[in-house]
Design an enzyme around this catalytic site. Structure first.
Site, PDB file in Angstrom:
ATOM      1  CB  CYS A 130      -8.290   4.322  -0.952  1.00  0.00           C
ATOM      2  SG  CYS A 130      -9.147   3.104  -1.984  1.00  0.00           S
ATOM      3  N   PRO A 131      -8.078   6.061  -4.019  1.00  0.00           N
ATOM      4  CG  PRO A 131      -7.333   5.443  -6.148  1.00  0.00           C
ATOM      5  CD  PRO A 131      -6.960   5.368  -4.696  1.00  0.00           C
TER       6      PRO A 131
END
Length: 299
Positions: A130-131
């Site tokens: 997840c950025p």
């Protein structure tokens, strides 16, 4: 997927933290004083506790080890050597699951694990990278990631509703800075709430089916029975009621040292075998008479 540069990889997470902190702080600073004076102080207590829960889960999802496997050392695998075969199969509840050899970490990846190309590590029960939290979501931090999504939706709905109440109560004075800030917060929430609600709903379905994002996107469980599906209720119980899985990335092989008295140990060769026993002078006796009749070598 190519790995992000260290200078840009943390930008999405920094933006997420900035939006959360700034919008929440502006709400408490400019909207809450009116709500306390007009309605009840309990509104601030409720929103404060919810904010703490949101930030706590966001921090755990961001900074917690997701379940990174330590890489094999040169003691076990020589650089450049590939095993034969490159895959192994294990049976899990009657279903054959394949384990692939990781050329970077140099071991067979356990079931449901995958190598993250962004973090460059194998992660246990890998869900996705997840950025917005600048971290992988895996076995150890998945519950905090999901709790963050659910609590964030409640947080946004509460702030949106309270800001709307503030604007409607002061609709005759819309140009005040309190109303302008309230409307700005409402616009930001309106823009980001739809994708967050969609992502949360997607994970609600994944947990009910006993799958990860990686398994769903790649279709690993397509056409076969899912051996990791425990039933809808037990899937949620497994994710949110089970103990947190221990951190394994910093585990070192255990070395046990035994302090033995070399003088007390006597060795006697008999019938082409080596037997070790304790000298009687050390206070130990064996119940077997034949054993006690063995030749004792005196020092």
């Amino acid at each position: 997927m190519p790995s992000c540069k260290p200078s840009t990889k943390a930008i999405p997470a920094a933006v997420a933290w900035l939006i959360l902190i700034v919008c929440t702080s502006m709400f408490f600073a400019f909207v809450c004083p009116y709500l306390i004076s007009r309605y009840h102080f309990g509104i601030v207590i409720y929103q404060g506790l919810l904010t703490i829960f949101v930030i706590s889960n966001f921090g755990l999802a961001t900074f917690m080890d997701p379940g990174i496997y330590p890489r094999a050392t040169d003691e076990y695998v020589k650089d450049g050597e590939l095993p034969n075969p490159l895959t192994k199969s294990v049976d899990i509840r009657g279903v054959t699951v394949r384990m692939k050899w990781c050329t970077t970490c140099k071991f067979y990846r356990p079931p449901r694990s995958s190598h993250c190309s962004v973090c460059n590590n194998c992660v246990e029960v890998f869900d996705h990278h997840c950025p917005w939290v600048n971290n992988c979501v895996g076995r150890r931090n998945y519950r905090y990631f999901f709790q963050f999504l659910v609590s964030l939706i409640l947080h946004m709905f509460s702030i949106f509703a309270l800001c709307l109440v503030h604007v409607l109560d002061n609709k005759d004075k819309l140009v005040t800075h309190q109303n302008i800030i309230s409307m700005c917060i409402m616009v930001i929430i309106g823009l980001i709430c739809i994708p967050i609600i969609g992502l949360t709903g997607f994970h609600v379905v994944l947990i009910a089916r006993g799958r990860t994002t990686n398994e769903q996107v790649t279709g690993k469980m397509k056409g076969i029975a899912n051996p990791f599906h425990l039933g809808c209720w037990r899937n949620y119980e497994y994710h949110f009621c089970a103990p947190v899985w221990p951190k394994i990335s910093d585990k070192k092989p255990r070395q046990i040292t035994v302090d033995a008295n070399a003088v007390a140990a006597k060795y006697h060769v008999l019938d082409n075998s080596v037997k070790v026993y304790i000298d009687a002078n050390n206070g130990a006796q064996h119940n077997n008479k034949e054993y006690n009749k063995m030749l004792k070598i005196r020092s």
